[in-house]
Design an enzyme around this catalytic site. Structure first.
Site, PDB file in Angstrom:
ATOM      1  N   HIS A  58       0.838  -1.190   0.000  1.00 56.52           N
ATOM      2  CA  HIS A  58       0.000   0.000   0.000  1.00 56.52           C
ATOM      3  C   HIS A  58       0.879   1.249   0.000  1.00 56.52           C
ATOM      4  O   HIS A  58       2.101   1.182   0.184  1.00 56.52           O
ATOM      5  CB  HIS A  58      -0.915  -0.001   1.225  1.00 56.52           C
ATOM      6  CG  HIS A  58      -1.974  -1.050   1.179  1.00 56.52           C
ATOM      7  ND1 HIS A  58      -2.967  -1.163   2.128  1.00 56.52           N
ATOM      8  CD2 HIS A  58      -2.210  -2.060   0.292  1.00 56.52           C
ATOM      9  CE1 HIS A  58      -3.763  -2.179   1.838  1.00 56.52           C
ATOM     10  NE2 HIS A  58      -3.313  -2.741   0.730  1.00 56.52           N
ATOM     11  N   GLU A 115       1.364   3.764   2.062  1.00 56.79           N
ATOM     12  CA  GLU A 115       2.125   4.124   3.250  1.00 56.79           C
ATOM     13  C   GLU A 115       3.404   3.288   3.358  1.00 56.79           C
ATOM     14  O   GLU A 115       4.477   3.806   3.690  1.00 56.79           O
ATOM     15  CB  GLU A 115       1.266   3.918   4.511  1.00 56.79           C
ATOM     16  CG  GLU A 115      -0.036   4.700   4.496  1.00 56.79           C
ATOM     17  CD  GLU A 115      -1.208   3.912   3.924  1.00 56.79           C
ATOM     18  OE1 GLU A 115      -2.324   4.057   4.464  1.00 56.79           O
ATOM     19  OE2 GLU A 115      -1.008   3.172   2.942  1.00 56.79           O
ATOM     20  N   CYS A 130      -5.040   1.370   6.635  1.00 63.16           N
ATOM     21  CA  CYS A 130      -5.773   0.164   7.030  1.00 63.16           C
ATOM     22  C   CYS A 130      -5.206  -0.386   8.334  1.00 63.16           C
ATOM     23  O   CYS A 130      -4.026  -0.221   8.650  1.00 63.16           O
ATOM     24  CB  CYS A 130      -5.727  -0.886   5.929  1.00 63.16           C
ATOM     25  SG  CYS A 130      -4.078  -1.544   5.593  1.00 63.16           S
ATOM     26  N   THR A 153     -26.098   8.555 -31.948  1.00 60.61           N
ATOM     27  CA  THR A 153     -24.914   7.743 -31.686  1.00 60.61           C
ATOM     28  C   THR A 153     -24.596   6.782 -32.823  1.00 60.61           C
ATOM     29  O   THR A 153     -23.548   6.138 -32.811  1.00 60.61           O
ATOM     30  CB  THR A 153     -25.106   6.919 -30.396  1.00 60.61           C
ATOM     31  OG1 THR A 153     -26.235   6.049 -30.556  1.00 60.61           O
ATOM     32  CG2 THR A 153     -25.330   7.842 -29.203  1.00 60.61           C
ATOM     33  N   ARG A 191      -6.020   0.144 -25.250  1.00 64.96           N
ATOM     34  CA  ARG A 191      -4.921   0.116 -26.212  1.00 64.96           C
ATOM     35  C   ARG A 191      -4.227   1.468 -26.364  1.00 64.96           C
ATOM     36  O   ARG A 191      -3.052   1.515 -26.702  1.00 64.96           O
ATOM     37  CB  ARG A 191      -5.435  -0.337 -27.591  1.00 64.96           C
ATOM     38  CG  ARG A 191      -6.077  -1.707 -27.560  1.00 64.96           C
ATOM     39  CD  ARG A 191      -6.535  -2.138 -28.935  1.00 64.96           C
ATOM     40  NE  ARG A 191      -7.519  -1.237 -29.520  1.00 64.96           N
ATOM     41  CZ  ARG A 191      -8.812  -1.228 -29.215  1.00 64.96           C
ATOM     42  NH1 ARG A 191      -9.284  -2.074 -28.317  1.00 64.96           N
ATOM     43  NH2 ARG A 191      -9.646  -0.385 -29.794  1.00 64.96           N
TER      44      ARG A 191
END
Length: 378
Positions: A53, A55, A81, A167, A213
């Site tokens: 993580h 930290e 956490c 569209t 891509r």
């Protein structure tokens, strides 16, 4: 409570979190900056799931450069956490480093954390402050917050349309309405999603790959096809393995979601798809079509999906909107008129303007010659 320097360092932490945008799913995008005597001594961001993580990355970065961590201030975009998951608790690593202060942008909405990390660090004698640039931090993890608080993913519906809202042409042709810059930007939104969702109609009409891509990414989103009757061609591009290996439910691959599987032909098709490495889920509603709200709950709670990116035709778009499954509209408008054709979504006819659904614009960005508009539900 917070100074200008605090805000500046937290912005650096948020910039680190941006580096997790295409990487950390299903974990939240988190950034961390460690400061001592006014100087940045360590930075980090959350890595691919199962790895360190933010930290822990920042602490390691500081130690790599021989920095003194005792008495430092740690700026982190999300509460550390405090539970054992795929990695050890970040709070333990922070407490062992003996900082004087930890500044947090926002409390973790995960009920396994939810303030407990703050309590642990405070109990260890660390000064902990929370709430600096909270809105900016939350915007980076919309999907994670949605999954934790609503048990639903954040669903973003993308459309490319002409100025008159079309569209596609009446014959279904839609490639391409917008320019290359807008299409490349669309790949950035694909990349940050856990899955790209489309309908079997789009698969039959366009035979898309639905992969990322235009930008480099270490992970490919899962591809989800809504196909009530299991009509998808076995040779469809969207079902093919990625270049880096066979489809996987954890990283890419395809999922076909259908209604009831009742006929011998459907059972045979299911077996053929599964033999190709495709996941087949039967999730019918009372009309035998796919139960879209139930699917969204399933994707969040069973598949740990934070964001779903929709690229579909007007029929599936309409169904998702009618059933309240869409949180955000991502609309690319091209400076052209198409006249008759297919609209953005197949929605029921209104008899009064009071029946309309209003959306709030949160962004307007130019991608010459097109513009991108983002809306969220009011």
């Amino acid at each position: 409570m917070f100074t200008k320097d605090d805000a500046d360092f937290m912005r650096l932490a948020l910039a680190e979190a941006q580096k997790s945008l295409y990487l950390s799913n299903p974990n939240p995008r988190v950034g961390c900056v460690i400061v001592n005597a006014g100087q940045v001594i360590g930075t980090g961001f959350t890595q691919k799931v199962g790895l360190a993580h933010a930290e822990v990355e920042a602490l390691a970065d500081a130690r790599k450069h021989g920095a003194d961590l005792s008495g430092s201030t740690i700026y982190v975009s999300l509460e550390p956490c405090c539970h054992v998951g795929r990695t050890p608790p970040c709070t333990q690593a922070i407490i062992a480093a003996k900082p004087a202060r930890v500044v947090i942008a926002m409390q973790d909405p995960n009920p396994l954390v939810g303030g407990k990390g703050i309590q642990q660090m405070a109990a260890a004698g660390i000064q902990v402050e929370c709430g600096l640039l909270e809105e900016e931090a939350a915007a980076l993890i919309l999907g994670f917050v949605s999954r934790m608080t609503r048990q639903l993913p954040w669903v973003r519906l993308k459309v490319a349309a002409s100025l008159d809202g079309k569209t596609a042409l009446p014959n279904g042709q839609s490639q391409w309405i917008t320019g290359a810059a807008a299409r490349d930007d669309g790949h950035r939104w694909r990349a940050q999603a856990c899955a790209i969702l489309t309908g079997v109609g789009t698969v039959k009409e366009d035979d898309p790959n639905l992969t990322v891509r235009a930008i480099e990414t270490l992970r490919q989103p899962k591809r989800i096809i809504i196909d009530s009757k299991l009509d998808i061609p076995l040779t469809a591009n969207v079902l093919k393995p990625f270049a880096n290996g066979a489809p996987s439910s954890k990283d890419g691959g395809a999922m076909v979601v259908c209604g009831e599987i009742t006929t011998d032909a459907q059972l045979a098709k299911q077996a053929q798809l599964q033999a190709q490495g495709v996941e087949v889920i039967s999730m019918p509603n009372s009309m035998g079509k796919v139960d879209l709200p139930a699917l969204m709950r399933y994707l969040a709670t069973e598949c740990e999906m934070n964001e779903i990116h929709v690229e579909a035709g007007h029929k599936l778009n309409g169904s998702l909107l009618r059933e309240g499954c869409v949180d955000e509209l991502l609309v690319y408008l091209a400076p052209t008129l198409l006249g008759s054709g297919l609209g953005i979504a197949n929605l029921p006819e209104l008899t009064s303007l009071t029946q309309r659904t209003d959306w709030k614009r949160i962004d307007c960005t130019a991608f010459d010659p097109d513009i991108r508009l983002r809306f969220v539900r009011q």
